[in-house]
Design a protein around this motif. Sequence first.
Motif, PDB file in Angstrom:
ATOM      1  N   GLU A 109      75.003 -47.787 -72.740  1.00 36.93           N
ATOM      2  CA  GLU A 109      76.260 -47.080 -72.950  1.00 36.93           C
ATOM      3  C   GLU A 109      77.330 -47.993 -73.531  1.00 36.93           C
ATOM      4  OE1 GLU A 109      77.500 -45.062 -69.430  1.00 36.93           O
ATOM      5  OE2 GLU A 109      75.633 -43.923 -69.238  1.00 36.93           O
ATOM      6  N   GLU A 110      77.350 -49.249 -73.090  1.00 38.91           N
ATOM      7  CA  GLU A 110      78.347 -50.182 -73.596  1.00 38.91           C
ATOM      8  C   GLU A 110      78.166 -50.417 -75.091  1.00 38.91           C
ATOM      9  OE1 GLU A 110      79.910 -54.772 -72.801  1.00 38.91           O
ATOM     10  OE2 GLU A 110      78.532 -53.808 -71.384  1.00 38.91           O
ATOM     11  N   THR A 111      76.912 -50.555 -75.522  1.00 39.39           N
ATOM     12  CA  THR A 111      76.616 -50.740 -76.944  1.00 39.39           C
ATOM     13  C   THR A 111      77.007 -49.494 -77.736  1.00 39.39           C
ATOM     14  OG1 THR A 111      74.787 -52.233 -76.442  1.00 39.39           O
ATOM     15  CG2 THR A 111      74.803 -51.218 -78.621  1.00 39.39           C
ATOM     16  N   ASN A 112      76.718 -48.313 -77.188  1.00 34.55           N
ATOM     17  CA  ASN A 112      77.084 -47.065 -77.862  1.00 34.55           C
ATOM     18  C   ASN A 112      78.599 -46.927 -77.998  1.00 34.55           C
ATOM     19  OD1 ASN A 112      74.412 -46.434 -78.039  1.00 34.55           O
ATOM     20  ND2 ASN A 112      74.443 -44.787 -76.528  1.00 34.55           N
ATOM     21  N   PHE A 113      79.336 -47.323 -76.945  1.00 29.36           N
ATOM     22  CA  PHE A 113      80.797 -47.246 -76.991  1.00 29.36           C
ATOM     23  C   PHE A 113      81.331 -48.208 -78.046  1.00 29.36           C
ATOM     24  CE2 PHE A 113      84.765 -46.922 -74.026  1.00 29.36           C
ATOM     25  CZ  PHE A 113      85.445 -46.257 -75.036  1.00 29.36           C
ATOM     26  N   SER A 114      80.756 -49.398 -78.109  1.00 23.04           N
ATOM     27  CA  SER A 114      81.168 -50.371 -79.114  1.00 23.04           C
ATOM     28  C   SER A 114      80.917 -49.848 -80.524  1.00 23.04           C
ATOM     29  CB  SER A 114      80.424 -51.691 -78.905  1.00 23.04           C
ATOM     30  OG  SER A 114      80.774 -52.637 -79.882  1.00 23.04           O
TER      31      SER A 114
END
Length: 267
Positions: A109-114
């Motif tokens: 999720e963190e990568t997707n948000f970035s």
Amino acid sequence: MYRLLIVTKSPTIEKMFSDADGWETMGFKPPRVRKTFEEAVECLRKHHIDAIGIDEGFETLEQWMDEKQPQIPVFMIIDDKEQQLTIIREVELLLNQIHTDNSDVEYNEETNFSAARERWMKYLLSRLAPTKKEILKQQRLYRCSDDPQSPCFFARISIPQGDMFITERWHYGSERLATALRNFFGEEYEMMNIHIAVVSPEEVRIVFSPRSCGAAGVTPDMKVKAYIEETIGQIQHYLGLTMSLAELKTLNGLIDFAADCTWSEEK
């Protein structure tokens, strides 16, 4: 179903959210409402929250969110049902991007948000955001760490080879090229965030933007220019991509990228 937290002291705002229906149709559980900083923090610690709406007067909570929960989108609270519904739909679109799993790599999720944040920055650098107010709203929603109202450096880099490099040598498209360029330039320089957008096969745009967490100090534009040209040289050496610095200027802040701002772009 996504879960929202609304933090407000206003009975009118609280009633607007409690009276609203159709939450499940939009993909949300009925939102939780809290009235104080302490209640909001307790809720965030006890429950899974996907996005939080913070009303005016809760600056301390936003600072706490920046330190403790930087991965949760923050959206604006407006005392207007239709406008608020529009914002909730924007939140839903962002959450769909964050929680989607459409790649062959491990879901993160963190990568997707970035990645969603960088797509927003490309939209911003392309000057597609209509107003300064819209930029401030989206910077908050995407949890960008920039100070959008502090002076920043804006660079335009030309690619003489244009389509020829993209189609005949690179083969991976503009998004992958932007990722490669970010790897060369890095994420920050002199306490400023670096954002990169490939806006066309012939042009790359870069902004060096101070962070909101503290003053970056005064960095001479010649130092930024030297850093850009040095990095361009490295890119040419390793990728065989010839680029040249076409323009470097100082803007009042990221808010100057609003479409209704009147500064001109050299061509």
